[in-house]
Scaffold this motif. Sequence first.
Motif, short mmCIF file in Angstrom:
data_model
loop_
_atom_site.label_atom_id
_atom_site.label_comp_id
_atom_site.label_asym_id
_atom_site.label_seq_id
_atom_site.Cartn_x
_atom_site.Cartn_y
_atom_site.Cartn_z
N VAL A 1 35.91 34.99 37.93
CA VAL A 1 34.71 34.78 37.69
C VAL A 1 33.99 36.21 37.39
O VAL A 1 34.17 37.06 37.94
N THR A 2 33.27 36.06 36.38
CA THR A 2 32.70 37.35 35.78
C THR A 2 31.00 37.16 35.81
O THR A 2 30.56 36.27 36.29
N GLY A 3 30.57 38.30 35.25
CA GLY A 3 29.20 38.17 35.03
C GLY A 3 28.63 37.38 33.83
O GLY A 3 27.43 37.28 33.53
N SER A 4 29.69 36.55 33.34
CA SER A 4 29.37 35.67 32.13
C SER A 4 29.67 34.14 32.47
O SER A 4 29.50 33.27 31.67
N PHE B 1 40.60 26.83 45.42
CA PHE B 1 41.44 25.64 45.04
C PHE B 1 41.04 24.64 44.15
O PHE B 1 41.78 23.75 43.73
N ASP B 2 39.91 25.09 43.48
CA ASP B 2 39.19 24.11 42.56
C ASP B 2 38.84 25.03 41.28
O ASP B 2 37.77 25.37 41.26
N PRO B 3 39.80 25.28 40.43
CA PRO B 3 39.55 26.34 39.41
C PRO B 3 38.21 25.74 38.48
O PRO B 3 37.88 26.51 37.81
N LYS B 4 38.15 24.39 38.26
CA LYS B 4 37.15 23.88 37.49
C LYS B 4 35.71 23.83 37.82
O LYS B 4 34.72 23.68 37.34
N VAL C 1 51.94 36.09 41.43
CA VAL C 1 52.88 35.03 40.65
C VAL C 1 51.94 34.19 40.05
O VAL C 1 50.91 34.00 40.26
N ASP C 2 52.21 33.61 38.88
CA ASP C 2 51.59 32.89 37.89
C ASP C 2 51.11 31.26 38.61
O ASP C 2 52.09 30.85 39.56
N SER C 3 50.01 30.99 38.52
CA SER C 3 49.49 29.79 39.01
C SER C 3 48.36 29.19 38.50
O SER C 3 47.66 30.06 37.84
N ARG C 4 48.02 27.96 38.64
CA ARG C 4 47.05 27.38 37.70
C ARG C 4 45.49 27.81 38.55
O ARG C 4 44.59 27.51 38.09
N TYR C 5 45.85 28.50 39.69
CA TYR C 5 44.59 28.84 40.60
C TYR C 5 44.19 30.24 40.15
O TYR C 5 42.85 30.56 40.25
N ASN C 6 45.01 31.11 39.41
CA ASN C 6 44.66 32.29 38.91
C ASN C 6 43.33 32.16 38.03
O ASN C 6 43.69 31.66 36.90
N ARG C 7 42.28 32.86 38.36
CA ARG C 7 41.19 32.85 37.39
C ARG C 7 40.14 33.82 37.77
O ARG C 7 40.45 34.68 38.71
#
Length: 644
Positions: A210-213, A318-321, A202-208
Amino acid sequence: MTVDDVARGADPEDVSTNPSGNPAFRDVAEARWTRRSVIRGGTVAAAAGFLAATAGPAAAAPLAPAPAGSGGRGHGRGRLLGFAPVPAGSADEVVVPEGYVAEVLIPWGTPLNSRGPEWRKDASNTAAEQAQQIGMHHDGMHFFPSGRGEGLLVLNHEYVDRTLLYPDGDAVMTKEKVDKALAAHGVSVVKIEQSGGRWRQVDSRYNRRVTGSTPVAFSGPVRADHPLLRSGDKPMGTLNNCSNGYTPWGTYLACEENWNGYFGTGNASWKPTAEQARYGVVAEGFGYRWHAADPRFDVAVNPNELNRFGWVVEIDPFDPKAAPVKRTALGRVKHEGATVTESRGRVVVYTGDDQDGEYVYKFVGSAPWRRLRTLRKDPLDHGTLYVARFDDDGSGTWLPLTFGTGPLTAANGWKDQADVLLRTRTAADALGATRMDRPEWVAVNPGNKDVYLTLTNGSGWDNKANPRKPNPYGHIIRWREKGGDNTATSFEWDIFVLAGDPAYDPEAGPAAEDAFGSPDGLWFDRDGRLWIQTDVSNSTQNRADRGHDNIGNNQMLAADPRTGEIRRFLVGPRGCEVTGISTTPDGRTMFVNIQHPGEATTFWGTPTPQNPRAVSNWPDFDPAGRPRPATLVIRKKDGGVIGT
């Protein structure tokens, strides 16, 4: 490890870069155990040591019964494994026991949110689009519940298949292709919920992603401004995240394994330093050729960029920032995982260094983790890192990797604790740690705190404990820390099972109908079932000439540690590895990852840009598509606990 080794079908982990004269585990095992010391035919036959004890404090006590209504624990001392085992297989499908269902969730390329870029089955998504999609080659994973029937699923993406990632393969390497590969690496955080009996993203502000960049931070003794971490750019990215861990305070640990393979150079005059060679850095890398299009990965141009990898990375789902943090107190190796347990209020983190001839480590917090967090100190920054020595009398010792202790002194060329951690392998060499056959996942029994470790395969040995040279099947060992205290500096050890097929090796532990090879993933559920996932190399999988025709495709099994009984629970599609495992708190939904289905195998064939479906077409079975790694959601049709 050279690109020629890869071309011959060798896994990078199968080639040792350990030049030390430290005793190998096979030598220790030969001195300690007889053939009766292993588990055979699904029953425990240990003749000596703590595992053979039937009484007293050193006995491997069975799990105590749990109150009724606690799912699988309601079985108490009864049979842990209640499912009918599935046979080995070689079909291009997922097979689970009768009464179970396995559904596909978040395959590679799934957009993070409903407004994100759609997956293109010809692999023509751009690097920018891939950064907004689920990454490739799912691996270690954990489910963080956030409410009833919902939570965050966090999973690693270990590496990329260069034939399948691009429409035209990688015969020509470009900066855009490097960027897309970097975007397909790393970690995904997605919210999922149960609705109508099924789980969905589901859509969420937590969806993110973390990549090689992704910008990252460093913490602990090795800071971001350390001279050996200074490079052309600010620190960014995490690569080759294999297994994982999670902390009592609710964060996720991603573990950087074969990071050395991404670096290379076309500079004919470049030669690796002793430390670079110790970590397997070579001019060819693993054939990715990123250095040809991005100087960040040219080891002759930016040698310090190497030192930014090989760490355990802490991520707050739980902290996307919040920036991912590389916790350097846990050492710099090829971390297979970071299994966290708690003892006397302190965190203990176990990790294997996944390469033939490498070591097993553990980190012990300096104080109870709650106290440290109250003082605004991260528990993973404050403690002692140890490396294991297995002695021939069945005992073992944890050796501290501490500057100023033993040989790790200024007089011997060590500068400080940061130096010890940057050169963890060399420090462990100096201490006399025991070389192991590809130490991988670690699992801690929730009932008695015994520790289990998979040794996937390796060079093998000729002895009564495991008379195989080379050792194509691998095995699992276990140990008990002194007094049942995981912070202790001594332990007793034994062999839990020798993997393999009795048709080819009569000393193999599993019954013929549940034979398996190359144990890799390892995890205990809350009831004490030990789940075993396999990673037989695609150069060996399904081949009779290598003793793996009866074993079939890679699989997942469950074991009862009290009895030694092992049953096959799942078989994966062709060319895949079965890896990553977690459950919901009630144990009624299990998440398992299928990695690299359809990858080139010497048995089934080799995919090409023109025919990406040569080995597998799972899970879409689209005649114009390609195989995609994905997460399985496994449930029991009657709603019961998985494994019962």
